[in-house]
Design an enzyme around this catalytic site. Structure first.
Site, mmCIF file in Angstrom:
data_model
loop_
_atom_site.group_PDB
_atom_site.id
_atom_site.type_symbol
_atom_site.label_atom_id
_atom_site.label_comp_id
_atom_site.label_asym_id
_atom_site.label_seq_id
_atom_site.Cartn_x
_atom_site.Cartn_y
_atom_site.Cartn_z
ATOM 1 N N HIS A 107 -1.083 0.272 -2.068
ATOM 2 C CA HIS A 107 -1.078 1.380 -1.108
ATOM 3 C C HIS A 107 -2.179 2.393 -1.438
ATOM 4 O O HIS A 107 -2.836 2.909 -0.533
ATOM 5 C CB HIS A 107 0.281 2.084 -1.096
ATOM 6 C CG HIS A 107 1.343 1.331 -0.374
ATOM 7 N ND1 HIS A 107 1.362 1.191 0.994
ATOM 8 C CD2 HIS A 107 2.433 0.676 -0.833
ATOM 9 C CE1 HIS A 107 2.416 0.492 1.350
ATOM 10 N NE2 HIS A 107 3.092 0.155 0.256
ATOM 11 N N ASP A 110 3.581 -1.298 4.880
ATOM 12 C CA ASP A 110 5.028 -1.502 4.935
ATOM 13 C C ASP A 110 5.406 -1.477 6.405
ATOM 14 O O ASP A 110 5.091 -0.509 7.110
ATOM 15 C CB ASP A 110 5.763 -0.381 4.196
ATOM 16 C CG ASP A 110 5.502 -0.379 2.700
ATOM 17 O OD1 ASP A 110 5.099 -1.428 2.159
ATOM 18 O OD2 ASP A 110 5.713 0.673 2.068
ATOM 19 N N GLU A 151 10.377 -6.933 -1.773
ATOM 20 C CA GLU A 151 10.398 -5.972 -0.663
ATOM 21 C C GLU A 151 10.003 -6.699 0.614
ATOM 22 O O GLU A 151 8.827 -6.994 0.822
ATOM 23 C CB GLU A 151 9.429 -4.816 -0.918
ATOM 24 C CG GLU A 151 9.784 -3.966 -2.115
ATOM 25 C CD GLU A 151 8.781 -2.848 -2.374
ATOM 26 O OE1 GLU A 151 7.771 -2.739 -1.644
ATOM 27 O OE2 GLU A 151 9.009 -2.089 -3.321
ATOM 28 N N HIS A 156 6.931 -5.201 2.646
ATOM 29 C CA HIS A 156 5.638 -4.897 1.997
ATOM 30 C C HIS A 156 4.691 -6.099 2.037
ATOM 31 O O HIS A 156 5.016 -7.178 1.562
ATOM 32 C CB HIS A 156 5.882 -4.502 0.538
ATOM 33 C CG HIS A 156 4.633 -4.195 -0.216
ATOM 34 N ND1 HIS A 156 4.129 -2.922 -0.334
ATOM 35 C CD2 HIS A 156 3.777 -5.006 -0.891
ATOM 36 C CE1 HIS A 156 3.018 -2.972 -1.065
ATOM 37 N NE2 HIS A 156 2.787 -4.222 -1.407
#
Length: 188
Positions: free
Chosen positions: A96, A103, A160, A163
């Protein structure tokens, strides 16, 4: 060019934007960003455009919860996360903070999120990509998102479901070079 980031807008990219860290509806319980600017590295933005087209083939759109995350925000997330195993150490940085991660989820034609079994930023085993703790329809939706994003050039993060990041190594981006685009800087 002072930085490689491109701004992503619903109007120009055909996505739904709901930047969780610009609101209090996130793991920190308060806004982390001063402004809801969705930024991606130009390479990730090109892959996002492919993903938008791939999702559209199924009558779906992408809803983005987070993209570029300034280092300052990464520090705040690290400090407030209920489980730091789900947040990259700011000393190392994350995809990120390089602008190469996004996301997101899938939404239908009416903008309703598809069932993914957990919410965004759910820091439990149920959020793991191939968790058997979620329903079969949620597992199918996760696989659909996985196919869209990997076919567009992204890689998934196993724990996740929301992600995705570009493979390869990219440099960290200092939010100070972003000027008025920085999510951490109040509007003037």
């Amino acid at each position: 060019m002072p930085h490689p980031l491109v701004q992503v807008h619903p109007e120009t990219h055909g996505i739904v934007l709901d930047l969780a860290y610009a609101t209090a509806n996130n793991v920190a319980g308060r806004p982390i960003y001063d402004r809801a600017h969705c930024l991606l590295h130009r390479d990730a933005e090109a892959c996002l455009r492919k993903a938008v087209l791939l999702a559209a083939k199924s009558g779906l759109r992408l809803k983005i919860f987070d993209a570029f995350r300034p280092h300052e925000a990464q520090v705040l997330l690290w400090e407030t996360a209920p489980d730091q195993a789900y947040v990259a150490d700011p000393a190392i940085g994350s995809n990120h903070t390089r602008g190469t991660a996004v996301d997101l989820t899938l939404v239908d034609a009416q903008g309703a999120e598809l069932d993914m079994g957990t919410g965004f930023d759910d820091m439990t085993d149920a959020s793991h990509h191939f968790s058997e703790q979620v329903s079969a329809p949620a597992q199918a939706n996760r696989l659909l998102l996985l196919q869209v994003m990997e076919d567009a050039g992204f890689e998934h993060l196993p724990h996740e479901w929301w992600h995705y990041a570009l493979p390869g190594h990219y440099g960290l981006i200092d939010s100070a070079v972003l000027g008025d685009l920085s999510p951490m800087r109040p509007a003037v």
